[in-house]
Every structure is written in C-alpha cells, then in structure tokens.
Design a protein around this motif. Structure first.
Motif, PDB file in Angstrom:
ATOM      1  N   THR A 543       0.814  -1.209   0.000  1.00 20.34           N
ATOM      2  CA  THR A 543       0.000   0.000   0.000  1.00 20.34           C
ATOM      3  C   THR A 543       0.849   1.260   0.000  1.00 20.34           C
ATOM      4  O   THR A 543       0.426   2.284  -0.499  1.00 20.34           O
ATOM      5  CB  THR A 543      -0.945   0.050   1.212  1.00 20.34           C
ATOM      6  OG1 THR A 543      -0.179  -0.215   2.368  1.00 20.34           O
ATOM      7  CG2 THR A 543      -2.049  -0.948   1.078  1.00 20.34           C
ATOM      8  N   ARG A 581      16.524  -2.710  -1.698  1.00 18.50           N
ATOM      9  CA  ARG A 581      16.412  -4.001  -2.382  1.00 18.50           C
ATOM     10  C   ARG A 581      15.242  -3.962  -3.359  1.00 18.50           C
ATOM     11  O   ARG A 581      14.419  -3.046  -3.319  1.00 18.50           O
ATOM     12  CB  ARG A 581      16.185  -5.128  -1.375  1.00 18.50           C
ATOM     13  CG  ARG A 581      14.890  -4.974  -0.628  1.00 18.50           C
ATOM     14  CD  ARG A 581      14.661  -6.075   0.401  1.00 18.50           C
ATOM     15  NE  ARG A 581      13.298  -6.041   0.885  1.00 18.50           N
ATOM     16  CZ  ARG A 581      12.831  -5.177   1.768  1.00 18.50           C
ATOM     17  NH1 ARG A 581      13.634  -4.262   2.260  1.00 18.50           N
ATOM     18  NH2 ARG A 581      11.569  -5.195   2.149  1.00 18.50           N
TER      19      ARG A 581
ATOM     20  N   ALA B  27      10.224   4.138  14.178  1.00 15.45           N
ATOM     21  CA  ALA B  27      10.277   4.791  12.864  1.00 15.45           C
ATOM     22  C   ALA B  27      11.063   3.931  11.871  1.00 15.45           C
ATOM     23  O   ALA B  27      10.699   3.823  10.700  1.00 15.45           O
ATOM     24  CB  ALA B  27      10.897   6.178  12.983  1.00 15.45           C
ATOM     25  N   ARG B  31       9.294   2.405   8.420  1.00 14.04           N
ATOM     26  CA  ARG B  31       9.816   2.800   7.121  1.00 14.04           C
ATOM     27  C   ARG B  31      10.252   1.591   6.308  1.00 14.04           C
ATOM     28  O   ARG B  31      10.082   1.546   5.096  1.00 14.04           O
ATOM     29  CB  ARG B  31      11.007   3.738   7.327  1.00 14.04           C
ATOM     30  CG  ARG B  31      11.437   4.525   6.114  1.00 14.04           C
ATOM     31  CD  ARG B  31      12.302   5.719   6.512  1.00 14.04           C
ATOM     32  NE  ARG B  31      13.538   5.307   7.146  1.00 14.04           N
ATOM     33  CZ  ARG B  31      14.689   5.185   6.509  1.00 14.04           C
ATOM     34  NH1 ARG B  31      14.761   5.440   5.232  1.00 14.04           N
ATOM     35  NH2 ARG B  31      15.774   4.818   7.147  1.00 14.04           N
ATOM     36  N   ALA B  32      10.784   0.595   7.003  1.00 14.11           N
ATOM     37  CA  ALA B  32      11.360  -0.537   6.281  1.00 14.11           C
ATOM     38  C   ALA B  32      10.339  -1.631   5.979  1.00 14.11           C
ATOM     39  O   ALA B  32      10.509  -2.400   5.043  1.00 14.11           O
ATOM     40  CB  ALA B  32      12.516  -1.126   7.091  1.00 14.11           C
ATOM     41  N   ALA B  33       9.293  -1.733   6.786  1.00 14.61           N
ATOM     42  CA  ALA B  33       8.379  -2.867   6.652  1.00 14.61           C
ATOM     43  C   ALA B  33       7.679  -2.845   5.303  1.00 14.61           C
ATOM     44  O   ALA B  33       7.313  -1.791   4.796  1.00 14.61           O
ATOM     45  CB  ALA B  33       7.350  -2.856   7.773  1.00 14.61           C
ATOM     46  N   PHE B  34       7.510  -4.030   4.748  1.00 14.63           N
ATOM     47  CA  PHE B  34       6.840  -4.163   3.478  1.00 14.63           C
ATOM     48  C   PHE B  34       5.335  -4.276   3.696  1.00 14.63           C
ATOM     49  O   PHE B  34       4.530  -3.916   2.864  1.00 14.63           O
ATOM     50  CB  PHE B  34       7.372  -5.425   2.805  1.00 14.63           C
ATOM     51  CG  PHE B  34       7.054  -5.492   1.348  1.00 14.63           C
ATOM     52  CD1 PHE B  34       7.803  -4.761   0.454  1.00 14.63           C
ATOM     53  CD2 PHE B  34       6.013  -6.255   0.889  1.00 14.63           C
ATOM     54  CE1 PHE B  34       7.506  -4.800  -0.896  1.00 14.63           C
ATOM     55  CE2 PHE B  34       5.711  -6.305  -0.456  1.00 14.63           C
ATOM     56  CZ  PHE B  34       6.461  -5.577  -1.346  1.00 14.63           C
ATOM     57  N   PRO B  36       1.696  -3.747   5.102  1.00 14.58           N
ATOM     58  CA  PRO B  36       0.936  -2.547   5.501  1.00 14.58           C
ATOM     59  C   PRO B  36       0.419  -2.599   6.930  1.00 14.58           C
ATOM     60  O   PRO B  36       0.137  -1.563   7.520  1.00 14.58           O
ATOM     61  CB  PRO B  36      -0.224  -2.516   4.498  1.00 14.58           C
ATOM     62  CG  PRO B  36      -0.352  -3.912   3.993  1.00 14.58           C
ATOM     63  CD  PRO B  36       1.028  -4.498   4.028  1.00 14.58           C
ATOM     64  N   ALA B  39       3.466  -1.070   8.350  1.00 16.48           N
ATOM     65  CA  ALA B  39       3.831   0.210   7.738  1.00 16.48           C
ATOM     66  C   ALA B  39       2.730   1.250   7.901  1.00 16.48           C
ATOM     67  O   ALA B  39       2.999   2.409   8.150  1.00 16.48           O
ATOM     68  CB  ALA B  39       4.144   0.005   6.257  1.00 16.48           C
ATOM     69  N   GLU B  40       1.471   0.847   7.762  1.00 18.37           N
ATOM     70  CA  GLU B  40       0.373   1.813   7.808  1.00 18.37           C
ATOM     71  C   GLU B  40      -0.364   1.791   9.136  1.00 18.37           C
ATOM     72  O   GLU B  40      -0.681   2.832   9.691  1.00 18.37           O
ATOM     73  CB  GLU B  40      -0.631   1.514   6.684  1.00 18.37           C
ATOM     74  CG  GLU B  40      -0.079   1.820   5.322  1.00 18.37           C
ATOM     75  CD  GLU B  40      -1.066   2.570   4.450  1.00 18.37           C
ATOM     76  OE1 GLU B  40      -2.284   2.443   4.667  1.00 18.37           O
ATOM     77  OE2 GLU B  40      -0.604   3.290   3.549  1.00 18.37           O
ATOM     78  N   GLN B 183       8.202 -13.093   1.109  1.00 20.69           N
ATOM     79  CA  GLN B 183       8.863 -11.808   0.826  1.00 20.69           C
ATOM     80  C   GLN B 183       8.463 -10.769   1.851  1.00 20.69           C
ATOM     81  O   GLN B 183       9.292 -10.012   2.359  1.00 20.69           O
ATOM     82  CB  GLN B 183       8.480 -11.315  -0.574  1.00 20.69           C
ATOM     83  CG  GLN B 183       9.389 -11.894  -1.622  1.00 20.69           C
ATOM     84  CD  GLN B 183       8.960 -11.543  -3.023  1.00 20.69           C
ATOM     85  OE1 GLN B 183       7.800 -11.235  -3.270  1.00 20.69           O
ATOM     86  NE2 GLN B 183       9.898 -11.599  -3.942  1.00 20.69           N
ATOM     87  N   GLY B 187      10.888  -9.044   4.703  1.00 23.09           N
ATOM     88  CA  GLY B 187      10.965  -7.589   4.846  1.00 23.09           C
ATOM     89  C   GLY B 187      10.742  -7.166   6.296  1.00 23.09           C
ATOM     90  O   GLY B 187      11.475  -6.339   6.845  1.00 23.09           O
ATOM     91  N   ALA B 414      -5.173   1.994  14.583  1.00 21.50           N
ATOM     92  CA  ALA B 414      -5.217   1.766  13.135  1.00 21.50           C
ATOM     93  C   ALA B 414      -6.394   2.496  12.497  1.00 21.50           C
ATOM     94  O   ALA B 414      -7.446   2.645  13.099  1.00 21.50           O
ATOM     95  CB  ALA B 414      -5.322   0.273  12.856  1.00 21.50           C
TER      96      ALA B 414
END
Lengths: 688, 565
Positions: A543, A581, B27, B31-34, B36, B39-40, B183, B187, B414
């Motif tokens: 997202t 990456r 933080a 920023r790094a997490a794939f 959501p 990340a969100e 993947q 991450g 959330a």
C-alpha cells in the motif's frame, strides 16, 4: 519600477521585505498583525518602507488568512452535494481519534449534517457509470443549500477521480444557479483516489473560498488604489507562488503559506552560502518548527492535518512541529520530573517577565533571567522593559523549589530540557529519512531560534549553524525568492503492463498545458520553465507507494512520454534507493501521476544584503553584559550585528543584537560574518 | 542496576533521550516494513527492558497501545529460556511468536536482544511486529473455527535467530517455509533486526556520553517516578470496592454468553483488579493468555490516567488477580486468535468499575468489537480475491463531552482503508458508509455514533465471514448513562435478509452478484443521566439526525421539543 515586496503575515507580526533592484538595497519592516482583518497591518507595513506603490513591480504575500480560518473555524457556511449513502464520509474520517490515550475529544466537520445533501449517482472504481447523476436532485439540493444560507458549495462524488463525468455535469448544473464563483468540485481540486482525503480537501477549499477571496480582493483593491500596477502573488504551501485568480479558486493551497516561504528563503540563503544541506528551526511563541532541506531541495509531504480530522491533501513543505517555543511553560510533575510544555503562554499573556498576567515560568523567562535576552530592550517594541525579578521568582517557585535548585541552576535546567527536546526534533526529522544530521547546517529563524543555536551544535553534533542576516523576516524574504509553481495529480491505478503510453501522455500533456497557461496568465517573466513528473508506484500488494521521478522531456511545450521500460527502470531505482532491495517477480503498479510546472523567477543577489559600511568590529561593539552559561556568570561582549563587517570573527561568549533577533555565541563557539551578512557559528577550533 | 541518585536535570534529559531511542526504533521499522499492517497501521512496538526482571523501562510512543503492557512478557520468556540454557551471549537475538508466553496472538513476531555493556548485561531491547501471514489454516491467521492454537498458525517458541552476532540461516529457512508470504515476512524480519541494531547503536552513544552508571540510575529513577505518579493517582481515589460485569456473546462454537467480571479495589495507594467470576477457558478462539490480560489492565489504566509514562513502575501499586484456567488465563494450546474481542470487554468492565470510584476520570464503554469482516470470492477470470478489514464504531461519552463518532478501538490506533481503495481492489460497491442514527448510548454526554456499512457484491460467488461481538450485550454507559445499540449484521439471500445465528460471528455465507451485507456497529455508551442533557443539544441531535425524534422523546423526555433550535 524596480521594487519587489515580500509580505509575511504571522500570528503576532506582519513582516515586510523590500528589495530595490535598481539600488541594490533591501529594507525590512515589522508591524503588529492587524485583526481580524489582516489587510490593515499588511498595508501599514508596506507603507513604512514604500511611499509610491507605482515603483513596485511585484508584491508577494505569505498569508495565514487560510490557516487561521481553518484553525479558528471561521470559514464560510458551506454545503456539500454528495453520492447517495456517503454524506457522512467527512464526519467519519478514516476511523481515527485525536489522542492515542484517554479516549476523549470529538470532531465537528466544517459542514453540519443537515447541509450535506445526497443525490442519486454512482461511478465505479473502473470509471464506468453505474448510475447517471440525477441533475434535478442536484439542482434541488443546491437550492436547499442556498436557502439555508450557504455561501459556497462542494460537490463530492465517489470515484470521481476515475471518471469526472457525473461530477462535471453536477458542477455545471450548480454553477448555473449558484450566485457566486464558490463552487468546488472534488475532481477539479484533487483527482486522486481516497475519498476522505479528497472530500476533506475539497470541502475545506469551499470553506475558505469566500473568506480568502474576499481578503485578497480587499488587498488587491487597496494596492491598486495606491497606484500599484504590478503583479500580486500568493505563496502556496508547496513553497511556490500563484497568481491571485488561482489563489481565489484554490485557497486551500495557502494552508501553510507563511511557514513555507520561510523554508524557501532558508534553503536559498544556505545554498548560496555554501550549505546545500540545512535543517531549519523556527522558534515561535508556542512551537518549534523544523524542516529539512537536502541538496538545496525542501522535502514535500503530500498531505497534512491542520487540526484533528481536517485533512488537507495538497503538496506542502514538510514541517515538523514540537511544542517547545519561547512561551512554553516549565513545570515539575508529581513524579518530580521537569517538563517543558505543551502548555504555552504564547505571546499573550506571554512570559512572566512581560508582566501581562502569566505567573508560570517559560523558556523565554529562563533566557531573561540568565541575561541572554536584554531586559531593557525587548524585541518587537511592544514593551519597554522586562521584569527580570518576576521571572526569577516564578522560576524559583515552580522549578527551583520542587527540585531544590537555585534560581540560575533552575533556569539553566529549563533551557537544557527545552534544548534537548528541540535537538530531539532535529534528530528525528533527519534520521527518519535516513540522513545523518552531522552533514547538515542548522539555520535558526524566527525571533527566538538564534538563542538556542549553540545547544543544537552541541546536542545533535551538527557541524555549524548559519544565522541569516534578517532571521526575523525570513518568511517575507522567501516570498521574494519563491518560484511560481503549479502542482497537478491524477490517479491512474493500473499495472505498468496495462498502461497505455498514449493515455498517460495525454494526461501529462494536459497538466503541462494547464500549467503553462497559468504561467502565461500571471504576466511574470521567468528565467526558465521546468516541468517535473513523478509517479506514485508500488509493487502489487503493497500500500505504501514510492515517488518515482520520471525522465521526461518537454520540447516546445510538447511532452515526449516515457516508455513502459523507462517507467519500470525508474521505479527500480527509486525503490532500491528507498528500501535497499528489489523484489524478484514483483508486479508494478502505477497509482498516481504528479506533475509540477515551475516558472523560475529571477533570483536576487544575496550580496545585496551584505554589510556595506566601512566600520570595524570595534565600532560594532556596544558594551558588555553579565550572562550565565553553565554554572557561572561571564562578562559577555555585545555587538550590533548589522554593523559587523564581512569577515569579522567573534569568539564566544558574545551576543549579537539586531532589532528583531538576539544571536547567542556560547563559550567554546565562534561566529563569523560571511559575504552575505550571515553569521556562521562553529566550534572555536573549527573556525579557521 | 544501582541505587545511585541522579540530578533532576540529567534525569529529564535522559528521559527524553531514551524515549527518542525507542521512537526511532519504531520509525525504522515503519519505514522498512513491506507489510501494511506494520507500515500503515503501526501494529508493532519497541522498547527497553530491565536486565533481570524484564520490566518495561521505556517504550516507543508510536506503536499499538496493547503492546505497551505486553512486551515485557516476551522479554521475561526469553530471560527464563536463557536462564535455563545458561549461555546468554552478547550478539544473541531471540525470536518467537508463542502467544501463551508472550501475549496477544501468533501473528505477532517478537524479537528480543540482550544488550551488553563492558561485558555485562545492561538491559534488553525488543521489537514486536504483526506479520502478514504465519501459516496455519487461514491466510492472515484469523481462523474463527480454531479450537487449538495449532489451527491458527505455526508456533515458534523462543529460539536464537542470531548467536553472538551471527544470523542463523536455519531458523530463517524454517520461518520462511512456514509463511504464505515469504517476501513480506523477510521484509518485516529485516526491519525488526534493523530496529534492534539501531537501538543498540543509540544506546552505545548514550552510555558513551553519560556512562552506564548514570543511565542505570536514570532508569531506576524513572521507574520510581512512574510508581510515584501512579500511587498519587490511586491515592486521590476513595477507598472501596466496586464491581462490574459484562459478557461476550459466545465463543463462535457454542452460543453461550461468557461472563467477564471485575472487582476494583482501592486501598490507600494500592489498586487491585480481581477477575474472579469470569468464565473458564472455552473451546473457541476468544481465550487470552495471562500476559495479554495483564497488558490489557495496563491499557485500561493508561486510558484513565493518560499522562502516566510507559514504564513498569506504573504497575507496582497494581495487583491483578486472574482465576486460573479462565478465559483470561487460557493455557496452551487453547486458541487465542480472537483476543481483541476479549480484551476490549476487559477494558469495558474496568471502565465501568472505575467510573464508580472516579466518575470524573472515566469515559463510558466504546463500541467494543473489532468486527473483522472478510468477503472472498473468485472473479470471472478465475482470480481469487479476499477483502478483509476491521470496522469502526462510537466512543463513549466522557465527563467533558459527547463521544467521538466512528473511532478506532481503544487497543489500537489503526485507521480504516478508504472505500475507494477497497472498491478499486475488490468487486464490491459500498451502498452506505454512514453514521448510524440511534446507535449511541444516551447520557448527559451521549456516546459517539456507530456506523452502517452496506456492501454490494459485484461478481458471482462470494462468501462472507465475520468475527465480531456486542451482538447480544450492548456497550454500557457510566455514571447513569444509557447503553448503546448492539452490533447488527445482516446478509441478503434469495429469500430476503437474514442474521447469523451467532449474531456477530459467521463463516462462509454464500452471496450472489447484486446481493448485499450490512454491518451496523454500536456507538459508545452514554455518560451521566440522560435527563440532565441540555435540551438544546438533544434538539440539535434530532435536527441533524443523530437521534430520531421518537428515541429522543423516549430517552430524554420532551424538553427538547420546547427549544428554539
């Protein structure tokens, strides 16, 4: 015809910066901001420096009229017309809450529920029309809103980003009967996916339209009546300027106009002085605003919340705010820990030493008690003298006694904790983006920032600070520097494999045509015109998008679109830069196209601001004062900063004064006046 | 740790610096997490923990509220494991998701790293993050039919993913083979390792600057200060004992209400929360492990006293009594996937009890259910789709004013995805995304409104699943305020609209193209006697349609009709 005037209207002061290109001189003025109508202070400030407005080619204005109307909820009575079933989107937000802890607080949207009308219509996410818009219902709704006294209206339809047909038809029908130009439509304001953000931005635009356009009209008329025949432009939150017609149509783009101009000026001044990487710190009465500039480019954030639930999604210069300003109150909690803020005495009643009714000590009070601020010559000219004893008594009572500290120790403690919080904000804005703060220079502006410069060097490990020649009017100076800029967005939402190069090119061309048309309409001359294209892209399933700069050429106004392979390559590079990456078999998706059309305005030569006199350092020295640093009083030299010649080197402890700012050079630090009149502060051993 | 005293200025500065270290760790992962969810939705957390006890010393401010209390259990589990093995070393990093040891549910992957200074253990750093998928019967690990943890996810006890600074590829291989989304998992793992690295580096700098003795003294002083703050808050409350009881609708397997009961006792500067009378552990996944129960008490207390720091010192004056083998102390391998519903109810009963002791400090119950609704199907081209989201409801009325309309749950921060994002990704259309009139509890300050979401399926062959609560027992008011409306779920079939037999829990109802589901969520409970509500406020509520005229007259009397609103 050679003067340019920048006017920044802030909460307390209206600052004016006048650049006379013919004589190569600059003048500044600072007057109290007039309320509620800011145009009074605006005109008074200009009048201080310019007698004949016909000699002025441009007036550029950084305004808080929009910001204040939003914060104080003083916009117009407006209505909305929206898709059946969705009138509460504005009130439901994205299901968030004001504070993590406590479960308190509420939200009132700027449009009450009875003024949110629903009409039958529906577009689906793929752009197909599920239900054509019922125009009779739209007209009926518009008439009801007019009868209810609405001065502006916003049309907010689901999925209008994917197909604007229903909205466009509704807007046309409303415009036929609406008695003024204040009709906003979500696909015109922000054709981007995410209904709450789009609806909120559009509704707030409508909310500001009557207020801001009325204000700008008054200013424009007053300027013209005074003989002004040049261009009148407004600074946007993105740091670019726009003409007043655009500002009246898109007032929401002024939401952070004032602070943005300051950051633009800071970036230009620092870059010219040889520091392309700079972190700015604007210390006001209630807050410390930090912004980061890397490689002479400010960081833009796509949206912000003006207040809880008041989301504005237009590109704006990213500014991080913490509640540690000069007026922030120092207090000791029940557990015995010293805290600074978030409560603030602001500028009214202000610090204890102002004698205007506040009895709790502030950061400024600590600076006063320690001799860092001259109690006999307060900045701003409102007060004639500061009450040092009252400030000391308040510090004793609220900090010294609970912590068993003497007055000066307690005052030092207040500064130490405040500095530590400010340093924390600087660390966070740099580290969050993966930058090492050590490579940055710190630039304080606003009235109080230059008192805390040394602490930023020591606490954060920043190498040097650069104090601009006129820190108190930086935003006004930024108005004169800013380029003209128009931002556009369009949601694409397609896999790269499914993108038709043609249709993407058509949208890019549309953006460029509209942007160039606006540049042409402004009547301004530009050194150059630039276009910047970016795609918001992500792997499918992700997202968070990354901003992907596109290598696109525009020749003779014609866009040469990128190939799909070029888009893929650009994504790979941007993604790798962000995350370090790539994914092996990831499918790529294009969410939005963002276009900026920029007209580069002629830059003025900053050496204009350099000291011109032939005086010596000794001439600039006005005396000494006892100032407390660490745990002792130091005999501290005082200099009249504006009279220091280029190249002067002053080792701390020293204080440089000018009408709107006090610059503190602590023991162990050294200041140098550079070719542009900036003061560069470093550790003594580094000031070669 | 030493008992050395520390000057108040250094303490204030160090408090800020250490909070900043944990904020920076947050933080770094966001920023790094794939994924959501991290990340969100920020479903993650970081902190520093005591070397011997595992108690929370400092915790990041941006993570999920429930983690503030639960992380120390992850560290305690590692301390026990390391003590048993007897070979804890600098550079080791433990990883596990076992919820019976570390609390919450199996989706939360916990990493714990001992931090050494001068060859001595100084403290622990920990990172928790909600991974997108950790195996089990259902993608995303939300299995309402689970009767054992084994059906929810693969279970990893505390093992070392790094030994003396060397990553153990064997462990990583096992992890990656047990997720549907390797993947994404990789991450998240990299992000969490990165956050721990950053925390260690920042601690190196801080200890280098101030010395380990001073920092240790500051940590002790901060815990003592947190304890002092909490004691002063508790002492300000009257002594006494107050009870409250509420119910979960059912466990999704058997339709029997499950009582959750608390007695709140204030004795001077001590607080006791006793959950005697709560239902025993049950077959379905609404159980929670003891660490979750303790953490939940912390969340409730911090909502009542929002200025308390995230430090274990706060809990020293608090005694928590949970009956053995109860719903709130379920033992392995009882399923715990629906833990959110149970802790929301715990918070509700704590609020209800505390409101009797401190009516000026406590808000009424929020809507009290996560409402995990998923609609899944196959597109005409054969591609499968699953739309999964949590939905919002009203917050409780407070001493200061009405509750917030359509907020998020007290245990979370959330946000909900926009309907346009959902419609762009899945073949659905939201017919309604609206406030639900009459859903809030009446009161001097009424609750906030819940919502009505009406969703139409645009392609053939979809199935709907729901895991929710509050279908039979409404969110309660406090201090004389009235309860809110219950949660209602309806779905359309050829013969009309239906409600599921378990009210808010349902599996695999088939929907045809054009058929709809409708979720109507509760508002918040009311605060204070409804008859004392300002009649003008009632009239405004009626005029704006938050309350219908009939309901207004029934609950607030007729005074509002006389106002000139």
């Amino acid at each position: 015809m050679s003067k340019m005037i920048g006017v920044d209207v802030g909460g307390t002061f209206t600052d004016v910066f006048v650049l006379d290109e013919a004589t190569g001189t600059a003048q500044v003025a600072k007057v109290p901001t007039s309320r509620p109508d800011q145009s009074g202070g605006f005109l008074e400030g200009i009048g201080r420096q310019v007698d004949d407005l016909s000699t002025v080619t441009a007036v550029i204005h950084g305004t808080t009229a929009g910001t204040n109307a939003l914060l104080e909820r003083k916009g117009a009575r407006i209505g909305i017309i929206t898709t059946q079933g969705l009138r509460d989107v504005l009130e439901m937000r994205r299901r968030d809450r004001p504070q993590t802890w406590g479960l308190r607080g509420n939200f009132e949207p700027v449009v009450t529920r009875d003024l949110r009308k629903e009409v039958p219509e529906r577009t689906l996410a793929d752009g197909s029309i599920h239900t054509p818009v019922d125009l009779d219902a739209v007209r009926k709704a518009a008439n009801e809103l007019l009868d209810a006294g609405c001065a502006a209206v916003a049309i907010l339809f689901a999925n209008a980003y994917a197909n604007a047909d229903n909205e466009a038809k509704a807007a046309a029908a409303v415009r036929e009967i609406w008695p003024n130009p204040h009709v906003s439509c979500s696909s015109e304001i922000l054709p981007e996916i995410r209904e709450y953000e789009r609806f909120s931005t559009t509704a707030l635009n409508a909310y500001l339209q009557p207020e801001v356009s009325g204000y700008l009209d008054r200013l424009d008329n007053a300027l013209r009546d005074g003989g002004f025949g040049g261009e009148f432009m407004i600074v946007q939150s993105n740091g670019g300027v726009m003409d007043t017609d655009t500002a009246c149509r898109l007032p929401i783009r002024t939401a952070l106009s004032g602070p943005a101009a300051g950051v633009i000026a800071a970036g230009y001044i620092a870059d010219t002085a040889g520091f392309p990487d700079v972190i700015t710190g604007d210390m006001g009465g209630t807050s410390f605003d930090v912004s980061l500039i890397a490689d002479a480019k400010s960081v833009l954030s796509p949206q912000t919340s003006i207040d809880f639930g008041m989301v504005v999604r237009t590109p704006m210069i990213e500014i991080t705010t913490i509640g540690a300003g000069g007026g922030s109150i120092a207090w000791v909690d029940k557990g015995g820990l010293l805290n600074i803020g978030p409560e603030s005495a602001g500028s009214t009643p202000g610090p204890v030493a102002y004698g205007q009714g506040n009895t709790r000590p502030t950061v400024t009070d600590a600076n006063i008690v320690l001799g860092r601020i001259d109690p006999d010559n307060p900045i701003g000219g409102k007060l004639s003298k500061l009450d040092v004893e009252a400030a000391a008594a308040a510090i004793d009572k609220h900090v010294g006694e609970p912590l068993s500290l003497g007055t000066y120790e307690a005052a030092e403690a207040i500064l130490k904790v405040a500095n530590s919080r400010m340093a924390g904000a600087i660390r966070l804005v740099s580290i969050e983006r993966g930058f090492d703060p050590k490579r940055f220079a710190f630039m304080p502006f606003g009235g109080g920032g230059a008192l805390h410069t040394g602490a930023m060097l020591i606490e954060v490990g920043i190498g040097r600070a650069i104090v601009p020649r006129y820190p108190g009017v930086t935003s006004a100076l930024g108005c004169v520097i800013a380029d003209m800029r128009q931002d556009f967005v369009q949601t694409i939402n397609a896999l790269t494999s499914a993108i038709e190069s043609r249709s993407l090119a058509d949208i890019m061309q549309r953006h460029v045509d509209e942007g160039m048309r606006l540049l042409d309409a402004s009547g301004t001359t530009f050194d150059a015109r630039d276009t910047v294209f970016e795609l918001d892209m992500a792997y499918v399933g992700q997202t968070h998008t990354v901003a992907v700069p596109l290598p696109v050429t525009v020749t003779g106004g014609k866009v040469v679109p990128p190939t799909i392979e070029e888009i893929d390559r650009a994504f790979d590079k941007a993604y790798h830069d962000t995350y370090g990456r790539l994914l092996n078999k990831g499918t790529r998706r294009v969410m939005n196209l963002r276009t900026s059309v920029i007209g580069r305005r002629p830059k003025f030569d900053l050496t204009t601001l350099a000291p011109s006199g032939t005086g010596t350092m000794e001439d600039a020295r006005t005396g000494t004062r006892q100032v407390h640093f660490g745990n002792a009083w130091h005999e501290t030299a005082i200099y009249n900063r504006l009279e220091l010649p280029v190249g002067s080197r002053i080792d701390g402890p020293a204080i440089l004064v000018q009408p709107d700012t006090t610059v503190l050079i602590e023991p162990g630090l050294s200041g140098r006046a550079d070719d542009y009149g900036n003061t560069i502060i470093t550790r003594v051993e580094e000031n070669a | 740790m030493t008992d050395q005293t520390i000057d108040p200025i250094t303490l204030a500065v160090l408090a800020g610096r250490m909070e900043q270290i944990t904020d920076e760790m947050d933080a770094t992962l966001f920023r790094a997490a794939f994924n959501p969810i991290i990340a969100e939705a920020h479903d993650a957390s970081h902190g520093l923990y005591h070397a011997e006890t595992g108690d929370t010393l400092v915790q990041g401010k941006s993570g999920l509220p429930i983690f503030v209390g639960v992380m120390s259990f992850a560290v305690k589990a590692v301390i026990e494991k390391a003590a048993a093995d007897g070979d804890l070393a600098d550079g080791d990093i433990y990883i596990f998701n076992d919820a019976h040891l570390g609390g919450t549910h199996l989706s939360d992957m916990r990493l714990v790293r001992p931090y050494f200074r001068d060859g001595k253990l100084f403290c622990y750093l920990a990172s928790v993050g909600h991974w997108h998928d950790v195996g089990g019967a259902v993608p995303g690990n939300y299995n309402p039919a689970a009767t054992e943890a084994f059906q929810e996810a693969f279970i990893l006890p505390p093992v070392r993913i790094a030994r003396k600074g060397v990553l153990q590829q064997d462990i990583i291989d096992i992890l990656m083979r047990n997720t549907r989304l390797p993947q994404s998992a990789m991450g998240d793992l990299n992000g969490q390792l990165g956050a721990l690295d950053l925390g260690a580096r920042r601690l190196d700098e801080l200890l280098g600057e101030y010395g380990s003795k001073t920092v240790a003294a500051a940590l002790d002083a901060l815990a003592n200060r947190a304890e002092t703050l909490m004691r002063s808050e508790v002492e300000a409350l009257p002594d006494g004992r107050w009870e409250a009881e509420d119910f979960l609708d059912n466990d999704g397997i058997t339709d029997t209400p499950l009582p959750i009961k608390v007695a709140l006792e204030i004795d001077g500067d001590r607080m006791i929360l006793d959950f005697e009378g709560t239902a025993p552990a049950t077959a379905g996944p609404v159980n929670i492990a003891l660490p979750t129960a303790v953490a939940c008490c912390y969340v409730a207390i911090k909502h009542i006293f929002p200025d308390l720091p995230a430090n274990a010192g706060v809990m020293r004056p608090v005694e928590i009594r949970v009956p053995e083998k109860s719903l709130l102390s379920a033992e392995f391998p009882a399923p715990v996937g629906g833990y959110t519903e149970t802790i929301l109810r715990m918070i509700d009963v704590i609020f209800s009890a505390a409101s009797q002791a401190a009516p000026d400090k406590v808000v009424a119950n929020a809507y009290g259910t996560i409402n995990a609704l998923s609609i899944a199907g196959k597109r005409s081209n054969g591609q499968p789709w699953v739309m999964f989201s949590f939905y919002g409801g009203g917050h409780g009325g407070s001493p200061e004013g009405d509750g917030l309309n359509h907020g998020n749950a007290p245990i979370s921060t959330a946000t909900i995805p926009p309907l346009e994002i959902l419609e762009a990704a899945y073949p659905v259309m939201f017919r309604q995304w609206a406030l639900r009139p009459d859903s809030a509890g009446a009161g001097t300050h009424r609750g906030g409104l819940g919502a009505t979401y009406e969703i139409e399926v645009l392609e053939e062959q979809a199935e709907a699943f729901l895991f929710g609560e509050r279908g039979r027992f409404a969110p309660q008011g406090v201090v004389g305020g009235a309860p809110a409306a219950t949660n209602i779920f309806e779905y359309e079939q050829d013969d009309g609209w239906h409600q599921p037999p378990m009210t808010s829990k349902m599996r695999g109802i088939k929907l045809k193209k054009g058929q709809r589901v409708k979720l109507m969520t509760p508002g918040g409970g009311g605060y204070g006697t409804p008859l004392e509500r300002d009649p003008k406020a009632v009239a405004r509520d009626v005029a704006l349609g938050y309350v219908t005229a009939e309901a207004a007259t029934e609950t607030y009397g007729t005074a509002w009709q006389e106002t000139d609103q």
